[in-house]
Design a protein around this motif. Structure first.
Motif, mmCIF file in Angstrom:
data_model
loop_
_atom_site.group_PDB
_atom_site.id
_atom_site.type_symbol
_atom_site.label_atom_id
_atom_site.label_comp_id
_atom_site.label_asym_id
_atom_site.label_seq_id
_atom_site.Cartn_x
_atom_site.Cartn_y
_atom_site.Cartn_z
ATOM 1 N N PRO A 38 0.830 -1.202 0.000
ATOM 2 C CA PRO A 38 0.000 0.000 0.000
ATOM 3 C C PRO A 38 0.866 1.255 0.000
ATOM 4 O O PRO A 38 2.040 1.236 0.392
ATOM 5 N N GLU A 90 -2.263 5.191 2.684
ATOM 6 C CA GLU A 90 -3.217 4.092 2.809
ATOM 7 C C GLU A 90 -2.895 3.235 4.021
ATOM 8 O O GLU A 90 -3.797 2.806 4.744
ATOM 9 N N LEU A 138 -8.653 2.388 -1.058
ATOM 10 C CA LEU A 138 -8.893 1.289 -0.127
ATOM 11 C C LEU A 138 -10.303 0.746 -0.286
ATOM 12 O O LEU A 138 -10.531 -0.463 -0.144
ATOM 13 N N PRO A 187 -4.813 -7.100 -2.416
ATOM 14 C CA PRO A 187 -4.735 -6.094 -1.350
ATOM 15 C C PRO A 187 -4.779 -6.760 0.013
ATOM 16 O O PRO A 187 -5.326 -7.853 0.186
#
Length: 256
Positions: free
Chosen positions: A33, A37, A138, A254
């Motif tokens: 990230p 973030e 996000l 992610p």
């Protein structure tokens, strides 16, 4: 039952004091990230929970005030019928995001149970929209994770609907092994496999007797070995061919 009945999030365990110290983030399985973030994820997190093997992480018929990222251990999502029959919807490994479905459903959609002792990072559900608003990237990542979970459920539907018993078991073994391998859980070709035959039957829609016979047949063929709770794939190409295992190399995902 009320939200307050759930145990409060605890202080982070050693090595998880901040998100930039997270051991999972050092794995190639997860996308790095941006700095802002990571700070937002740290702010979103309210602590951690430790749950013992066999205990509930999210109760099937109770709303949870928290969302979770599984940090260590194995768990599964499930639904039960009124007579107690259970369908395992998906198995959960480190890095998986838990509980999002309840945010958009009428009533509780599933339960989550720990198979081994697990550690989870906990996030406040009522701050989810604030996170989406402040960090749209996000928000997209969480949507991506939800779509990935939906794809795995779709794959499971194909397995239970169209594969025969041998193909179902072959697909499940390869799927779990490859996912565990991706997050660094394989040691010298072996991966911890804490599931009993009832777990496998509940995931594949097979009777316990049929599951037992199928597992024994594939093991006699030398395709895999389970020893003291550890799984080794002996003939991966043969097992992939039998299960029509169609996964491409898994992309980095992610990590919330």
């Amino acid at each position: 039952m009320k939200f307050e009945d759930y145990p409060a999030a605890a202080a982070p365990p050693q090595g998880v004091n901040s998100c930039d110290q997270c051991a999972l983030r050092r794995l190639d399985a997860f996308l790095p990230p941006a700095g802002e973030e990571l700070q937002a994820i740290q702010s979103f997190r309210v602590g951690t929970r430790r749950v013992e093997a066999g205990s509930s992480i999210i109760d099937e018929h109770r709303p949870s005030p928290q969302l979770f990222t599984l940090y260590s251990g194995w768990a599964f999502r499930y639904k039960t019928l009124s007579d107690g029959r259970r369908q395992i919807l998906s198995f959960l490994l480190p890095g998986d995001f838990l509980g999002l479905q309840d945010e958009f459903a009428e009533g509780q959609t599933h339960g989550v149970e720990a198979v081994t002792d697990v550690t989870l990072c906990a996030f406040s559900r009522d701050r989810l929209w604030d996170l989406f608003h402040a960090q749209p990237k996000l928000g997209y990542d969480i949507t991506w994770l939800a779509a990935r979970e939906e794809k795995m459920v779709d794959d499971n539907l194909v397995t239970t609907g169209r594969r025969n018993a041998g193909e179902r078991v072959a697909m499940l073994l390869m799927h779990l092994y490859r996912r565990a391998q991706r997050v660094g859980m394989v040691r010298d070709g072996w991966v911890e496999f804490p599931f009993n035959q009832q777990h496998i039957a509940d995931a594949l829609g097979l009777s316990l007797v049929h599951t037992n016979k199928t597992l024994r047949r594939l093991q006699r063929l030398g395709l895999y070995k389970i020893d003291a709770g550890w799984l080794r794939i002996m003939e991966p190409h043969a097992l992939e061919t039998l299960g029509d295992y169609f996964e491409r190399p898994m992309r980095p995902t992610p990590l919330i």
